[in-house]
Design a protein around this motif. Structure first.
Motif, short mmCIF file in Angstrom:
data_model
loop_
_atom_site.label_atom_id
_atom_site.label_comp_id
_atom_site.label_asym_id
_atom_site.label_seq_id
_atom_site.Cartn_x
_atom_site.Cartn_y
_atom_site.Cartn_z
N TRP A 199 -8.70 6.46 -6.70
CA TRP A 199 -9.27 5.22 -7.25
C TRP A 199 -10.03 4.56 -6.11
O TRP A 199 -9.56 4.48 -4.98
CB TRP A 199 -8.17 4.29 -7.75
CG TRP A 199 -8.70 2.91 -8.04
CD1 TRP A 199 -9.28 2.49 -9.20
CD2 TRP A 199 -8.69 1.78 -7.15
NE1 TRP A 199 -9.66 1.17 -9.09
CE2 TRP A 199 -9.32 0.71 -7.84
CE3 TRP A 199 -8.26 1.57 -5.85
CZ2 TRP A 199 -9.48 -0.54 -7.27
CZ3 TRP A 199 -8.44 0.32 -5.27
CH2 TRP A 199 -9.03 -0.72 -5.97
N ARG A 259 -7.41 4.48 -3.16
CA ARG A 259 -6.01 4.89 -3.29
C ARG A 259 -5.96 6.28 -3.93
O ARG A 259 -6.54 6.49 -5.00
CB ARG A 259 -5.26 3.88 -4.15
CG ARG A 259 -3.76 3.93 -3.99
CD ARG A 259 -3.13 2.72 -4.65
NE ARG A 259 -1.75 2.55 -4.25
CZ ARG A 259 -1.00 1.50 -4.59
NH1 ARG A 259 -1.51 0.54 -5.34
NH2 ARG A 259 0.26 1.42 -4.18
N ASP A 285 -1.47 10.98 -7.47
CA ASP A 285 -0.22 11.70 -7.18
C ASP A 285 -0.31 13.20 -7.41
O ASP A 285 0.67 13.91 -7.22
CB ASP A 285 0.93 11.11 -8.02
CG ASP A 285 0.69 11.25 -9.52
OD1 ASP A 285 -0.41 11.70 -9.91
OD2 ASP A 285 1.60 10.91 -10.30
N VAL A 330 -1.69 9.37 -11.48
CA VAL A 330 -1.29 8.00 -11.19
C VAL A 330 -1.76 7.69 -9.78
O VAL A 330 -1.41 8.42 -8.83
CB VAL A 330 0.23 7.82 -11.31
CG1 VAL A 330 0.63 6.40 -10.91
CG2 VAL A 330 0.70 8.13 -12.72
N ASN A 387 -1.14 6.06 -6.93
CA ASN A 387 -0.07 5.32 -6.27
C ASN A 387 0.05 5.63 -4.79
O ASN A 387 1.06 5.34 -4.16
CB ASN A 387 1.26 5.60 -6.96
CG ASN A 387 1.61 7.09 -6.97
OD1 ASN A 387 0.86 7.90 -6.43
ND2 ASN A 387 2.72 7.44 -7.59
N ASP A 410 -1.03 5.46 -0.65
CA ASP A 410 -1.26 4.34 0.25
C ASP A 410 -2.70 3.83 0.11
O ASP A 410 -3.63 4.62 -0.06
CB ASP A 410 -1.02 4.77 1.70
CG ASP A 410 0.44 5.11 1.96
OD1 ASP A 410 1.30 4.61 1.19
OD2 ASP A 410 0.71 5.85 2.92
#
Length: 802
Positions: free
Chosen positions: A445, A488, A491, A511, A513, A515
């Motif tokens: 993202w 970011r 996963d 997802v 998620n 760092d």
């Protein structure tokens, strides 16, 4: 800040309502037979108080003005635009004023229709406005001239000169050519400009190159900042612009940086002081639908305030699998003559691009064994959840103040808020020999926000020295650009993905998620510049200029801080010699100082690029300046050039290496109107680029290229039918990956056709056919991944004008 997302129907109602509030003054005047004769000139005079309108007419006509203030006090003049004699322009300005002109030689005297009372004092006369008669022309908007060339440009010096008088190569893409060939985006538009290559390496990221180097200087009405990361993100809608002027070579005077490739200046549409409106609806390949509205006119009875509104909506599918781009655009501008000598302009534009199914990285050119890959034209490796969205808000304000005696002060303020957001899918690796595996996933993202502030102020005018009149511009510029870029990872990163899954676009959405990685930079620049044109003789003109810039960059890339200060100057020398009234020889030289904010693999700044640029050539203006031609040779030497080296996975940002290169080339161009019915724009380039090792560099740039765009209005059909074609050819290119392989693309040509039929003076229908012979080729071989250019496609447009 987001613009309210009005449905198209509501926006249309708003536009129609605005139409109802506008009034277009009109006036007719007789031209005295004794004044009707004389040369035809180009006039562009806004509706304004009569006194300042007469002053402007005298300046454009090159005559002295004598008029008593009491005669023009409280009177307004209508707008005067077009090609006409000075006497005809005077008749339009003075219609209904009870004043008459007397034009003798180079002196214009305005008198009352009846003899003036004897009691009036002669010392009430305005100071004589002296404008030296010259070949200088005012540039009308190209939407008015409908020509493929221009009369005047400030490119390179901020001094209004004809293309022939400018000692550098200048190309223009006019409103007429953009309308003829349905050039709605900046990528399509710049493909029609001599010496520019459009290297679209992903669905929503594009590089532009000229003379072997990357174009980073994009300006709007002569003010701007270099592109972020050297690439254009998303689309720039062309409906907002009257024309595009491209100055090839270094432009250190106008652009803060002496990038030796080119400077692209997009000239916005401005309000008109006579009411006009237009709208069009088009439908094209891949279910592409487009609606456009453009309305302009005076906003008060005195005709001292005018406004313009442009709105565009476009959506549809694409030739690329799962890619469905759309855009919404709104532009508004108001212009006000607050005093006879003061003009204030305020404008704002908003563009939102949405790109579901966007590719990041494109299609791998080589497999694991270094062999060149081949795909279907519409192949995409991006899943449907991937996207790349951009929003651009641009606000500007201008103040133009006439200082008297031919001097003017102009100040511009620009604020840009440019945002990009994306869900990225990037297939790492290359296809193995088994034809099914070799790839892993990288997802992220990603968001980028860039806020820019630019202030520019200058004073320009003429001064007399040694019995001749000379030009001078002195100014200062300040810019501040701040960028933030969080990202970011997902996963599922670095997990295996099959080739079949890539082609189907079925890789599941992860997802995000991981760092948060964060990049921030601040770039501040301060510049002083001066430009002058010395009239050494009737045939010889010398241009001298210099730009001194202080640049400071600081920031943080994923925890690594950096800071840099640099300063330097970019002197400029240009010389023109008129060989005949139609032909001019020229030469120019400038040093290159180009501050850079690109980071290397260690997140350290590269420092400024430096070098020099030399150009010489011959220019001509023919057929009463309706046709411009040029032939130029150049040599550019540049060191410490930022060159994109790929993605730094540690910071999620592009990183760069420094390189040196020398470019030499020849350019030829012809543009304008061969006859009242025949427009043409044609150009050819030949160049050589080598590195310090003497080997060819930047091999993705074609060494030879040519283009021709032409339209013809058929007299036999009452000039209602216009036909045209555009041909673009380039030589072979290649991408080389040391130790792995080479991807090659043969020379190719792309041919477009257009046809327009004017049903009446209000309605027309236009058909466009692009890549008519369905030539399959990559859009560029700049990187190890690419995408194909659009195959055969077309559109039909219905246009209404008032």
């Amino acid at each position: 800040m987001l613009l309210p997302r009005l449905p198209l129907a509501i926006l249309t109602v708003a536009v129609v309502s605005a139409v109802a509030t506008l009034a277009a003054p009109s006036a007719r005047a007789e031209v005295a037979p004794a004044l009707a004769a004389g040369p035809v000139k180009t006039f562009s005079i806004a509706a304004q108080p009569l006194g300042s309108a007469l002053t402007e007419l005298a300046r454009q006509a090159g005559v002295q003005l004598l008029v008593k203030p009491s005669l023009v006090a409280g009177k307004a003049a209508p707008a005067v635009e077009g090609h006409m004699t000075t006497a005809q322009a005077l008749a339009k300005l003075l219609a209904g004023s009870d004043l008459v002109p007397e034009l003798q030689a180079d002196t214009l005297t305005v008198k009352p229709a009846a003899p003036a009372p004897a009691a009036e004092r002669t010392d009430d006369m305005l100071p004589v406005v002296t404008v030296a008669a010259s070949n200088e022309r005012m540039q009308l908007p190209t939407e008015k001239t409908r020509s493929y060339t221009i009369d005047s440009t400030t490119a390179g010096s901020k001094i209004a000169l004809s293309p022939k008088e400018t000692p550098q190569s200048v190309s223009v893409l006019s409103r007429a050519e953009m309308d003829d060939f349905h050039l709605n985006g900046v990528n399509d538009a710049l493909q029609h400009v001599t010496g520019v290559t459009v290297d679209q390496y992903e669905t929503d990221r594009t590089d532009f190159n000229s003379r072997g180097f990357q174009i980073t200087n994009f300006q709007f009405d002569g003010v701007g900042l270099p592109l972020i990361y050297q690439s254009q993100y998303g689309d720039i809608e062309m409906a907002l612009y009257d024309r595009v002027e491209v100055l090839r070579g270094a432009d250190g005077l106008n652009a803060q940086t002496g990038n030796p490739s080119a400077t692209v200046n997009l000239i916005r549409k401005r309000p008109t002081y006579q009411f006009q409106a237009s709208g069009n609806v088009s439908y094209g390949s891949w279910n592409t639908k487009r609606v456009e509205a453009d309305i302009s006119g005076p906003l008060n009875a005195a005709g001292t305030v005018a406004g313009r509104l442009v709105a565009v909506h476009q959506d549809g599918h694409s030739y690329i699998d799962r890619y469905k781009p759309s855009k919404d655009v709104l532009y508004g501008v108001i212009e006000a003559s607050v005093t006879p000598d003061t003009l204030v302009t305020l404008g704002y534009s908003y563009q939102r691009n949405r790109s579901p199914g966007a590719q990041w990285g494109g299609l791998p050119l080589l497999d694991a064994d270094g062999r060149q890959m081949s795909y279907g034209v519409g192949t995409s490796l991006a899943p449907s959840w991937a996207y790349f969205n951009t929003e651009e808000q641009r606000a500007f304000a201008e103040l133009s103040q006439q200082l008297g005696a031919g001097w003017k002060w102009k100040t511009s303020a620009v604020y840009n808020d440019i945002t990009s957001t994306a869900n990225i899918f990037y297939p790492l690796g290359s296809l193995n020999a088994d034809g099914t595996s070799g790839f892993s996933s990288y997802t992220s993202w990603w968001k980028e926000s860039n806020r820019q502030l630019v202030l520019d102020t200058n004073v320009s005018g003429k001064f007399d020295l040694f019995g001749r009149s000379h030009d001078l511009v002195v100014g200062a510029n300040f810019s501040r650009s701040e960028l933030s870029n969080p990202s970011r990872e997902g996963d599922t990163d670095y997990s295996d993905v099959s080739y079949a899954q890539l082609l189907a676009g079925t890789f599941p959405k992860p997802v995000f998620n991981g760092d948060i990685l964060y990049t921030h930079y601040l770039d501040v620049r301060r510049s002083l510049y001066a430009s002058s044109r010395w009239n050494l003789s009737d045939r010889v003109k010398l241009l001298l200029g210099i730009n001194y810039t202080q640049a400071g960059s600081s920031g943080d890339a994923s925890g690594t801080s950096y800071a840099q200060q640099s300063s330097g100057s970019a002197p400029y020398v240009g010389l023109t010699v008129d060989l005949t009234p139609q032909v001019t020889a020229y030469t120019s030289f400038t040093k290159i100082f180009n501050p850079q904010y690109q980071l290397d693999i260690n997140s350290s700044l590269l420092g400024p690029a430096r070098g020099q640029s030399l150009e010489a050539g011959i220019k001509g203006a023919f057929l009463d300046n309706r046709l411009n031609a040029s032939l130029a040779v150049y040599r550019i030497r540049q060191t410490n050039i930022a060159t994109d080296a790929g993605l730094n996975l540690a910071t999620q940002q592009e990183y760069y290496t420094a390189g040196n290169a020398t470019s030499k080339g020849i350019e030829a161009e012809v543009s304008g109107r061969l006859t009242p019915d025949w427009n043409v724009s044609a150009g050819a380039t030949l160049l050589r680029i080598v590195g310090d090792d003497g080997l060819s560099a930047r091999t993705f740039i074609p060494r030879k290229a040519a283009h021709l765009s032409t339209t013809y209005r058929v007299p036999a059909l009452e000039r209602k039918l216009t036909v045209g074609s555009s041909v673009r050819w380039q030589s072979a290119t290649r991408f080389e990956l040391a130790g792995e392989g080479t991807a090659r693309q043969n020379a190719y040509a792309s041919v477009d056709f257009m046809m327009r039929y004017d049903v009446d003076r209000h309605f027309s229908i236009t058909g466009n056919l692009n890549n008519a012979f369905n030539n399959k080729h990559f859009a560029t071989l700049e990187y190890d991944r690419a995408l194909y250019a659009a195959p055969l496609n077309g559109s039909v447009t219905l246009t209404w004008r008032y």
